[in-house]
Design a protein around this motif. Structure first.
Motif, short mmCIF file in Angstrom:
data_model
loop_
_atom_site.label_atom_id
_atom_site.label_comp_id
_atom_site.label_asym_id
_atom_site.label_seq_id
_atom_site.Cartn_x
_atom_site.Cartn_y
_atom_site.Cartn_z
N CYS A 51 28.58 -5.09 -14.49
CA CYS A 51 28.18 -3.84 -13.84
C CYS A 51 27.85 -4.16 -12.38
O CYS A 51 27.00 -5.01 -12.10
CB CYS A 51 26.98 -3.25 -14.57
N ILE A 52 28.55 -3.46 -11.49
CA ILE A 52 28.41 -3.74 -10.05
C ILE A 52 27.62 -2.61 -9.40
O ILE A 52 27.93 -1.44 -9.63
CB ILE A 52 29.81 -3.79 -9.39
N ASP A 53 26.65 -2.95 -8.59
CA ASP A 53 25.92 -1.88 -7.89
C ASP A 53 25.51 -2.32 -6.49
O ASP A 53 25.05 -3.44 -6.28
CB ASP A 53 24.67 -1.47 -8.66
N GLU A 54 25.64 -1.38 -5.54
CA GLU A 54 25.38 -1.73 -4.13
C GLU A 54 24.05 -1.17 -3.62
O GLU A 54 23.79 -1.24 -2.41
CB GLU A 54 26.53 -1.20 -3.27
N TRP A 55 23.22 -0.57 -4.50
CA TRP A 55 22.00 0.11 -4.03
C TRP A 55 21.13 -0.81 -3.18
O TRP A 55 20.87 -1.95 -3.53
CB TRP A 55 21.18 0.59 -5.23
N LYS A 56 20.66 -0.26 -2.03
CA LYS A 56 19.69 -1.00 -1.21
C LYS A 56 18.52 -0.07 -0.90
O LYS A 56 18.73 1.09 -0.52
CB LYS A 56 20.33 -1.45 0.10
N ASN A 57 17.33 -0.56 -1.04
CA ASN A 57 16.14 0.22 -0.71
C ASN A 57 15.87 0.16 0.79
O ASN A 57 16.48 -0.64 1.50
CB ASN A 57 14.94 -0.30 -1.50
#
Ligand code: FAD
Ligand code: NAD
Length: 475
Positions: free
Chosen positions: A32-38
């Motif tokens: 599972c690939i995710d690019e979320w950045k806070n």
């Protein structure tokens, strides 16, 4: 040789991470690939829901509700609290702590289920390949038997009221205010507008909501919507209907919002603005040009009823496809797709997806509104029951609102259930289960409900559909 998986999911929001976990439970190898950045630069799994949506908003709704109760309701119980004060930094730290716990939980679930969690950008290439570019790293190409696109959604920006990340903000920034605005403008009195408007109003902001539609909560049952409107007005929220926002002008401090209503051009001055006019599917950079994934007119990835895109073995789930933009809808699609890939039978019952607004009172519904049933031409009966006549609601000092059951006249099938009142979001689960099992209103009537409990209101509403409620006049 490129790494190869049975399933690669792009996006680790509630649609994507759930799909990946279920795929692994089904014995498939999954990444599972995710690019979320806070905002602080950290990355996290969980998507909008965990980082900037469902979870942080509910944390603040709860804290602000307790503050409101301490100020306005405890005295009614004979409890005096003098000088209740808000420590916003502490409240926000609690919110952030809950988010961290849950996003960390996804990493732990990935590990426990042997899902490979990858942080960075994913792009679908031809031939079921996925290009993965780690944050600050070089792209690599992965191979998959199946790819699930779960890229979610982003807030819609108004061209004439653009975000500036300080005074004009989206829902994410509005969850992270470090001081309570004195005057808060909210564009859109939908779910986000009303939930976040409630938070900041309870914490002391003067809140004005500008809503383009003439009907308040046009998507809800209108009897419930009218009741809700009355409550929000009483709470001091200034909801202006038929108010189409056209532009803004920024002042040294604050903004003037310009809008048009029946009377013509109007304006209102506020210190901060939350733009909450809906969300758009997010598919930027998701698919290589030579892969023929189709988007509809509004930008949603086109899928069939089983979430298949037109490209073999490529699926799409969650906010990036048609249907309500709700976490539980996306998760159910994710589960169904992972099961279908594993050769199991699976289906999403789109007719019984509950909606909940976590305002006070809460509003929840499943199935059709009375307006929709009327339009369908099917003869129906309606039963309602007020929480004012429910012992538990009175004990909770939360005796506002009602439960409403709509059933077919011919075979008594439950067509819709609508609740405004305490714990409506929990109570609706019984109605969802009943409708999932194609229950009749008589089935609800014959089910024993604990006394005293809020659920008795739903029981009595079902009885009232046949004019058999015990604790109310059967008009
Ligand atoms: P998302 O949660 O948006 O996740 C998509 C993920 O994919 C993101 O992490 C994104 O970074 C990632 N991504 C996108 N493209 C790529 C790419 N190319 N490569 C790698 N990663 C990518 N819903 C409810 O049901 N209940 C609620 O109470 C509720 N409250 C909400 C409150 C707010 C303030 C907001 C904004 C939303 C709320 N929602 C609620 C809606 C809910 O958050 C969404 O319906 C849900 O998050 C959708 O899940 P998803 O997995 O489809 O997408
Ligand atoms: P929404 O569609 O619920 O409401 C947007 C509102 O903005 C509408 O009432 C619309 O008429 C109004 N609007 C649009 N343009 C306008 C303009 N120029 N001037 C004035 N009003 C205007 O969207 P949202 O509140 O942004 O929420 C987005 C999504 O997130 C929703 O689909 C919702 O399902 C999901 N969400 C769910 C929950 C929950 O389940 N409790 C909570 C928050 C968000």
């Amino acid at each position: 040789m490129s790494k190869s998986y049975d399933v690669i999911v792009i996006g680790a929001g509630p649609a994507g991470y759930v799909a990946a976990i279920r795929a692994a439970q089904n014995g498939l190898t999954a990444a599972c690939i995710d690019e979320w950045k806070n905002y602080d630069g950290s990355s996290a799994f969980g998507g909008t829901c965990l980082n900037a949506g469902c979870i942080p908003s509910k944390a603040l709704l709860e804290s602000s509700e307790l503050y409101h109760k301490a100020q306005h309701e405890f005295a009614g119980h004979g409890i005096e609290i003098k000088g209740a004060k808000v420590d916003l930094a502490k409240m926000q730290a609690r919110r952030a702590g809950i988010v961290k716990q849950f996003t960390g939980g996804i990493s732990a679930l990935f590990k426990a289920n042997k899902v490979t969690g990858l942080q960075g950008h994913g792009k679908l290439l031809a031939g079921n390949k996925v290009e993965f570019t780690p944050h600050d790293g070089k792209p690599e190409v992965l191979q998959a038997k199946h790819v699930i696109l779960a890229s979610g959604s982003r807030p819609i920006e108004l061209k004439d009221v653009p975000f500036d990340e300080k005074t004009i903000v989206d829902s994410w920034r509005a969850l992270e205010f470090d001081e309570v605005p004195k005057r808060l403008g909210v564009i859109g009195a939908g779910v986000i507008g009303l939930e976040l408007g409630s938070v900041w109003s309870r914490l002391g902001a003067e809140v004005v909501l500008l809503e383009a539609m003439d009907n308040f909560l046009f998507m809800a049952d209108q009897q419930i919507a009218k009741d809700a409107q009355r409550h929000f007005k009483k709470q001091g929220m200034d909801v202006r209907l038929g108010a189409m926002v056209k532009g803004c002008s920024k002042k040294k401090s604050g903004v003037t919002l310009e809008y048009e209503d029946k009377k013509g051009k109007q304006s209102v001055e506020v210190d901060k603005v939350i733009v909450a006019v809906g969300r758009r599917p997010f598919t930027d950079g998701l698919v290589a040009d030579d892969v023929k994934i189709k988007l509809d007119k509004r930008g949603f990835i086109e899928v069939d009823e089983d979430c298949r895109t037109g490209v073999a073995n490529v699926w799409a789930v969650g906010d990036c496809v048609r249907g309500p933009m709700l976490a539980h809808k996306g998760s159910e699609e994710g589960v169904a797709v992972a099961d279908l890939i594993a050769g199991r039978v699976a289906e999403v019952n789109y007719k019984v997806i509950p909606s909940v607004m976590y305002t006070a009172p809460e509003i929840a519904w499943v199935g059709k509104t009375e307006e929709e049933v009327k339009d369908s031409g099917r003869a129906y009966k309606v039963g309602t029951f007020p929480f004012a006549a429910n012992g538990r609601a009175q004990a909770l000092a939360a005796a506002n609102g009602m439960a409403k059951v709509i059933a077919a006249q011919d075979d008594d099938e439950i067509l819709g259930v609508h609740i405004i009142g305490p714990m409506a979001g929990e109570l609706i689960a019984e109605a969802v289960l009943a409708m999932e099992f194609s229950a009749s209103s008589e089935d609800l009537q014959r089910t024993i409900h604990a006394h005293p409990s809020l659920s008795e209101a739903l029981h009595e509403a079902a009885l009232s559909a046949d004019k058999r409620a015990i604790h109310a006049m059967n008009k």
